[in-house]
Design an enzyme around this catalytic site. Structure first.
Site, mmCIF file in Angstrom:
data_model
loop_
_atom_site.group_PDB
_atom_site.id
_atom_site.type_symbol
_atom_site.label_atom_id
_atom_site.label_comp_id
_atom_site.label_asym_id
_atom_site.label_seq_id
_atom_site.Cartn_x
_atom_site.Cartn_y
_atom_site.Cartn_z
ATOM 1 N N GLY A 1 0.838 -1.203 0.000
ATOM 2 C CA GLY A 1 0.000 0.000 0.000
ATOM 3 C C GLY A 1 0.865 1.241 0.000
ATOM 4 N N ASN A 2 0.270 2.369 0.291
ATOM 5 C CA ASN A 2 1.057 3.595 0.408
ATOM 6 C C ASN A 2 0.379 4.532 1.407
ATOM 7 O OD1 ASN A 2 -0.708 5.613 -1.091
ATOM 8 N ND2 ASN A 2 -0.467 4.037 -2.666
ATOM 9 N N ARG A 3 0.996 5.673 1.670
ATOM 10 C CA ARG A 3 0.564 6.510 2.786
ATOM 11 C C ARG A 3 -0.504 7.527 2.427
ATOM 12 N NH1 ARG A 3 5.961 8.528 5.524
ATOM 13 N NH2 ARG A 3 4.423 9.781 6.647
ATOM 14 N N ALA B 1 -3.374 7.891 -5.153
ATOM 15 C CA ALA B 1 -1.993 7.422 -5.231
ATOM 16 C C ALA B 1 -2.054 5.963 -5.675
ATOM 17 C CB ALA B 1 -1.313 7.566 -3.874
#
Ligand code: C5P
Length: 219
Positions: free
Chosen positions: A29-31, A95
């Site tokens: 995943g990402n932030r 994102a």
């Protein structure tokens, strides 16, 4: 200045991260918190636009008067965004993962005795933003985001051209008080021949300023 009305416009927004599954228990995943995209969707709906919000996995309430479609992976986001066409404006604030595991293991991956490394094979995802910009039903305006740690304007301008966008909103990540998890943000909005700095400001106020620029271009 009064806020520009967006009545009669169909606006499609993507927001949040994507999760790319590795096995039933793990993902890449990402932030991204989704806050910027949700603020844009909320503000656009308040100004009278017909808004569809394609949301990755985030813990945010749905803005009023917005049709929300929840997705998890980049592949699911692509399908949901394409279903949202035709529209007048596409704002890709999500994102989206650039790479995803070649396959998702059906069982939880176990570490073996003596195993020091694990190699995950990743394949590139399809670029949703570039595909929307190249689509036969291309929206009148296609707007991207670019989170960069350095050379913000340079990299963003490259993406504007490569992905054939009308506008790109660049922001520097890794600066305290802006970007991914923050309530505030600062954007450099770039088009083919101009640059405008917006903020730092709360994301909802920034969303309003961005929508003013968009309304100006549609007029
Ligand atoms: O190339 P990069 O990932 O930095 O570009 C960011 C922009 O492209 C964002 O607007 C993001 O929503 C979009 N994007 C996309 N599909 C991808 C990767 C990025 O729509 N697979």
């Amino acid at each position: 200045m009064t806020a520009a009305s967006l009545a009669g416009l169909r606006i499609l927004v993507s927001a949040g991260p994507t999760y790319e599954d590795i096995d039933p228990a793990r993902f890449l995943g990402n932030r991204s918190s989704g806050k910027m995209g949700f603020a844009i969707a909320a503000e656009a709906a308040q100004r009278g636009a017909d808004v569809v919000l394609v949301a990755g996995p985030v813990h945010l309430p749905s803005p009023a008067q917005v049709r929300r479609v929840n997705v998890r992976s980049a592949a699911q986001m692509l399908v949901a965004v394409m279903k949202g066409l035709p529209c007048d404006v596409y704002i890709g604030a999500a994102a989206v993962a650039d790479f995803t595991p070649r396959s998702c293991s059906p069982g939880k991956i176990k570490k073996q005795p003596g195993q020091d490394t694990l190699v995950l094979e990743l394949v590139q995802t399809r670029d949703i933003l570039a595909e929307v910009a190249a689509h036969a039903q291309r929206p009148r305006l296609v707007v991207g985001f670019a989170a960069e740690t350095d050379n913000v304007a340079g990299y963003a301008r490259g993406k504007l051209q490569r992905k054939r966008l009308d506008l790109i909103c660049a922001n520097q990540v890794g600066v305290a008080g802006t970007g991914f998890e923050s309530d505030d943000n600062a954007l450099l909005v770039i088009d083919a021949d101009d640059e405008r700095a917006l903020g730092p400001a709360p994301k909802r106020a920034l969303a309003g300023q961005l929508l003013d620029l968009i309304a100006e271009r549609l007029a």
